[in-house]
Design a protein around this motif. Structure first.
Motif, mmCIF file in Angstrom:
data_model
loop_
_atom_site.group_PDB
_atom_site.id
_atom_site.type_symbol
_atom_site.label_atom_id
_atom_site.label_comp_id
_atom_site.label_asym_id
_atom_site.label_seq_id
_atom_site.Cartn_x
_atom_site.Cartn_y
_atom_site.Cartn_z
ATOM 1 N N LYS A 168 0.810 -1.216 0.000
ATOM 2 C CA LYS A 168 0.000 0.000 0.000
ATOM 3 C C LYS A 168 0.845 1.270 0.000
ATOM 4 C CE LYS A 168 -4.104 -1.865 2.336
ATOM 5 N NZ LYS A 168 -4.970 -1.753 3.529
ATOM 6 N N LEU A 169 2.025 1.217 0.633
ATOM 7 C CA LEU A 169 2.800 2.436 0.846
ATOM 8 C C LEU A 169 4.115 2.482 0.071
ATOM 9 C CD1 LEU A 169 2.342 2.835 4.722
ATOM 10 C CD2 LEU A 169 1.172 4.100 2.916
ATOM 11 N N ARG A 170 4.496 1.369 -0.591
ATOM 12 C CA ARG A 170 5.823 1.301 -1.214
ATOM 13 C C ARG A 170 6.028 2.416 -2.246
ATOM 14 N NH1 ARG A 170 5.372 -3.291 -3.671
ATOM 15 N NH2 ARG A 170 5.884 -4.499 -1.813
ATOM 16 N N ARG A 171 5.083 2.595 -3.115
ATOM 17 C CA ARG A 171 5.249 3.595 -4.179
ATOM 18 C C ARG A 171 5.381 4.998 -3.589
ATOM 19 N NH1 ARG A 171 0.945 4.533 -9.170
ATOM 20 N NH2 ARG A 171 1.875 6.437 -10.004
ATOM 21 N N SER A 172 4.514 5.335 -2.637
ATOM 22 C CA SER A 172 4.596 6.648 -2.001
ATOM 23 C C SER A 172 5.921 6.828 -1.290
ATOM 24 C CB SER A 172 3.436 6.818 -1.010
ATOM 25 O OG SER A 172 2.195 6.839 -1.667
ATOM 26 N N THR A 173 6.375 5.781 -0.597
ATOM 27 C CA THR A 173 7.618 5.875 0.168
ATOM 28 C C THR A 173 8.813 6.131 -0.740
ATOM 29 O OG1 THR A 173 6.794 4.470 1.961
ATOM 30 C CG2 THR A 173 9.183 4.602 1.680
ATOM 31 N N LEU A 174 8.953 5.347 -1.796
ATOM 32 C CA LEU A 174 10.114 5.498 -2.678
ATOM 33 C C LEU A 174 10.102 6.846 -3.401
ATOM 34 C CD1 LEU A 174 10.292 1.887 -4.194
ATOM 35 C CD2 LEU A 174 11.651 2.855 -2.333
ATOM 36 N N LEU A 175 8.929 7.276 -3.835
ATOM 37 C CA LEU A 175 8.838 8.579 -4.492
ATOM 38 C C LEU A 175 9.143 9.711 -3.515
ATOM 39 C CD1 LEU A 175 5.684 8.079 -6.757
ATOM 40 C CD2 LEU A 175 8.050 8.298 -7.515
ATOM 41 N N LEU A 176 8.652 9.577 -2.282
ATOM 42 C CA LEU A 176 8.924 10.600 -1.273
ATOM 43 C C LEU A 176 10.415 10.687 -0.965
ATOM 44 C CD1 LEU A 176 6.028 10.329 1.348
ATOM 45 C CD2 LEU A 176 6.722 12.370 0.082
ATOM 46 N N TRP A 177 11.091 9.549 -0.904
ATOM 47 C CA TRP A 177 12.530 9.566 -0.644
ATOM 48 C C TRP A 177 13.252 10.400 -1.699
ATOM 49 C CZ3 TRP A 177 13.754 3.731 0.751
ATOM 50 C CH2 TRP A 177 13.211 3.458 2.014
ATOM 51 N N PHE A 178 12.888 10.190 -2.964
ATOM 52 C CA PHE A 178 13.562 10.933 -4.021
ATOM 53 C C PHE A 178 13.182 12.410 -4.001
ATOM 54 C CE2 PHE A 178 13.772 12.647 -8.367
ATOM 55 C CZ PHE A 178 15.142 12.548 -8.561
ATOM 56 N N VAL A 179 11.901 12.712 -3.765
ATOM 57 C CA VAL A 179 11.468 14.113 -3.749
ATOM 58 C C VAL A 179 12.111 14.862 -2.588
ATOM 59 C CG1 VAL A 179 9.473 15.640 -3.487
ATOM 60 C CG2 VAL A 179 9.319 13.632 -4.967
ATOM 61 N N PHE A 180 12.225 14.229 -1.434
ATOM 62 C CA PHE A 180 12.917 14.862 -0.312
ATOM 63 C C PHE A 180 14.388 15.080 -0.650
ATOM 64 C CE2 PHE A 180 9.366 14.263 2.572
ATOM 65 C CZ PHE A 180 9.591 15.226 3.545
ATOM 66 N N LEU A 355 3.700 11.482 -10.188
ATOM 67 C CA LEU A 355 3.469 10.038 -10.088
ATOM 68 C C LEU A 355 3.008 9.589 -8.708
ATOM 69 C CD1 LEU A 355 6.577 8.719 -12.087
ATOM 70 C CD2 LEU A 355 4.209 8.929 -12.876
ATOM 71 N N PHE A 356 2.905 10.520 -7.738
ATOM 72 C CA PHE A 356 2.378 10.129 -6.433
ATOM 73 C C PHE A 356 1.008 9.488 -6.616
ATOM 74 C CE2 PHE A 356 5.171 13.439 -4.323
ATOM 75 C CZ PHE A 356 5.935 12.498 -3.634
ATOM 76 N N PRO A 357 0.735 8.385 -5.906
ATOM 77 C CA PRO A 357 -0.493 7.639 -6.180
ATOM 78 C C PRO A 357 -1.791 8.352 -5.834
ATOM 79 C CG PRO A 357 0.673 6.735 -4.284
ATOM 80 C CD PRO A 357 1.591 7.721 -4.911
ATOM 81 N N PHE A 358 -1.777 9.287 -4.889
ATOM 82 C CA PHE A 358 -3.029 9.968 -4.569
ATOM 83 C C PHE A 358 -2.766 11.365 -4.011
ATOM 84 C CE2 PHE A 358 -2.102 9.042 -0.207
ATOM 85 C CZ PHE A 358 -1.656 7.727 -0.175
ATOM 86 N N GLU A 359 -3.800 12.180 -4.115
ATOM 87 C CA GLU A 359 -3.806 13.543 -3.583
ATOM 88 C C GLU A 359 -4.308 13.495 -2.133
ATOM 89 O OE1 GLU A 359 -3.371 17.066 -2.681
ATOM 90 O OE2 GLU A 359 -2.967 16.762 -4.826
ATOM 91 N N THR A 360 -3.729 14.326 -1.270
ATOM 92 C CA THR A 360 -4.117 14.307 0.141
ATOM 93 C C THR A 360 -4.886 15.545 0.570
ATOM 94 O OG1 THR A 360 -1.994 15.278 0.802
ATOM 95 C CG2 THR A 360 -2.152 12.863 0.769
ATOM 96 N N LYS A 361 -5.196 16.432 -0.363
ATOM 97 C CA LYS A 361 -5.983 17.617 -0.012
ATOM 98 C C LYS A 361 -7.348 17.216 0.537
ATOM 99 C CE LYS A 361 -8.317 21.568 -2.115
ATOM 100 N NZ LYS A 361 -8.644 22.257 -3.383
ATOM 101 N N GLY A 362 -7.683 17.674 1.741
ATOM 102 C CA GLY A 362 -8.955 17.357 2.358
ATOM 103 C C GLY A 362 -9.101 15.928 2.826
ATOM 104 N N ARG A 363 -8.025 15.159 2.777
ATOM 105 C CA ARG A 363 -8.074 13.733 3.114
ATOM 106 C C ARG A 363 -7.784 13.536 4.597
ATOM 107 N NH1 ARG A 363 -4.053 9.776 3.212
ATOM 108 N NH2 ARG A 363 -4.717 7.668 2.692
ATOM 109 N N ALA A 364 -8.486 12.627 5.213
ATOM 110 C CA ALA A 364 -8.287 12.339 6.624
ATOM 111 C C ALA A 364 -6.904 11.747 6.863
ATOM 112 C CB ALA A 364 -9.351 11.365 7.125
ATOM 113 N N MET A 365 -6.311 12.078 8.015
ATOM 114 C CA MET A 365 -5.043 11.464 8.399
ATOM 115 C C MET A 365 -5.377 10.124 9.059
ATOM 116 S SD MET A 365 -2.868 14.724 9.829
ATOM 117 C CE MET A 365 -1.291 13.911 9.673
ATOM 118 N N THR A 366 -4.931 9.031 8.437
ATOM 119 C CA THR A 366 -5.327 7.701 8.887
ATOM 120 C C THR A 366 -4.584 7.296 10.146
ATOM 121 O OG1 THR A 366 -3.687 6.754 7.386
ATOM 122 C CG2 THR A 366 -5.932 6.941 6.592
#
Length: 366
Positions: A168-180, A355-366
């Motif tokens: 569920k989180l692999r794609r977001s994690t790897l992309l975030l690492w590079f963007v950071f 390429l981030f899998p989803f937008e978080t605007k207005g999204r609940a923090m899980t």
């Protein structure tokens, strides 16, 4: 030892943003995160001003001593800072979380809504859905949140890392690492470029090698001037992040940063160079702020600080490598190659944001 202690203090900075965002409603997170970031810019400007004055009259030891004073003043506040209710729920400490919420309600002269405090299990949350905070008020009672639903501190970092690299989180994690990595590379690189480009233009044009004097405070002066660029960058990101969302704001600012840096592949006048770097740093700061907002929104509470912490660590790697380009290549009179490296890194980071899998605007923090 001194550098190690400063590194330890900087390494915990990401915890503030993760903690802060957990207290802010979804519809206000973007705006208040930008306001939160203004204090970073204020600190940068004040520190550059302090260094500009102190280093030229005293020594760097005095600079460190004066810089440490606000840190000591901050210590008493940690004792009265409330723990995150989300973290307490994730650790199955529902009663403690309720006490924190009651304390917050009393401070704000408000009443908690009726009902029982609940916490959804991670496997019951759709990480890709665009939902509101209310959608996660599942009909669970406190006893239904068992120890199996949470990641205990005893399970160690290995369990958290497995969760970050799960399907569920692999794609977001790897992309975030590079963007950071790219954002830190660009942000700290632009700070160095501010002084180095002018010096490189003079030395390379005259055929002389530039040697920095120990009493040269031009870096602090230049840092002070370009730090002011962060203010319009924060204002722009504050407007865009709630209108267009996190992803679009990040890639727009990164592409714009590329546009500002592009003309610098060729030698420019000092005024034109300063103006271009001013615009580039404004965009870099805006993008950096939004990714620091986006990352905590992506991860569930059980691994939020760990996920953001590892991503921030990847960013520090970019900050370590950027002097090789911003300083080393420029002093070797390879300005075109240095700017092209920045352009490539920023361009790829903009694509990664798309390429981030989803937008978080207005999204609940899980």
């Amino acid at each position: 030892m001194c550098l190690t202690n400063m590194g330890e203090g900087l390494g915990g900075s990401h915890v503030y943003s993760s903690w802060f965002l957990e207290f802010v409603p979804a519809q206000n997170r973007g705006f208040w995160m930008i306001i939160f970031s203004f204090f970073w810019t204020t600190g940068t400007v004040l520190e550059a001003s302090l260094a500009w004055i102190v280093v030229s009259t005293l020594t760097w030891r005095w600079l460190l001593a004066l810089t440490a004073i606000p840190c000591f003043l901050l210590l008493p506040f940690f004792g009265i800072t409330p723990e995150s209710p989300r973290y307490l729920c994730a650790q199955n400490r529902m009663s403690d979380a309720t006490l924190v919420l009651e304390r917050i309600a009393e401070t704000n002269q408000a009443a908690l809504p009726p009902g029982v405090l609940v916490y959804p299990r991670d496997d019951e949350v759709d990480h890709s859905a665009l939902t509101s905070e209310a959608d996660h008020l599942l009909p669970l009672r406190e006893k239904e949140c068992t120890d199996d639903d949470v990641i205990s501190p005893k399970s160690g970092s290995a369990a958290a890392l497995r969760s970050l690299l799960s399907r569920k989180l692999r794609r977001s994690t790897l992309l975030l690492w590079f963007v950071f990595y790219a954002n830190s590379f660009a942000y700290y690189g632009l700070v160095l470029l501010t002084a180095q480009l002018s010096n490189a233009n003079r030395s390379c044009a005259s055929g002389l090698k530039y040697v920095k004097s120990e009493t040269d405070t031009s870096l602090y002066k230049d840092t002070f001037v370009t730090s002011l660029a962060e203010i319009p960058g924060l204002i722009a990101s504050a407007v865009l992040v709630e209108w267009f969302g996190r992803k679009a704001t990040m890639w727009c600012l990164l592409f714009t940063c590329c546009g500002f840096l592009g003309p610098l592949v060729l030698y420019q006048s000092e005024l034109w160079t300063t103006g271009l770097l001013f615009g580039a740093r404004a965009c870099a700061m805006g993008s950096y702020t939004v990714v620091c907002l986006y990352a905590p929104e992506v991860y569930p509470t059980s691994v939020r600080s760990t996920g953001v912490g590892i991503a921030t660590a990847m960013g520090r790697v970019g900050g370590i490598i950027c002097p090789l380009v911003a300083v080393g290549m420029l002093r070797s009179c390879h300005q075109m190659e240095a700017i092209l490296v920045f352009e490539v890194v920023l361009f790829l980071a903009a694509i990664a944001c798309m390429l981030f899998p989803f937008e978080t605007k207005g999204r609940a923090m899980t």
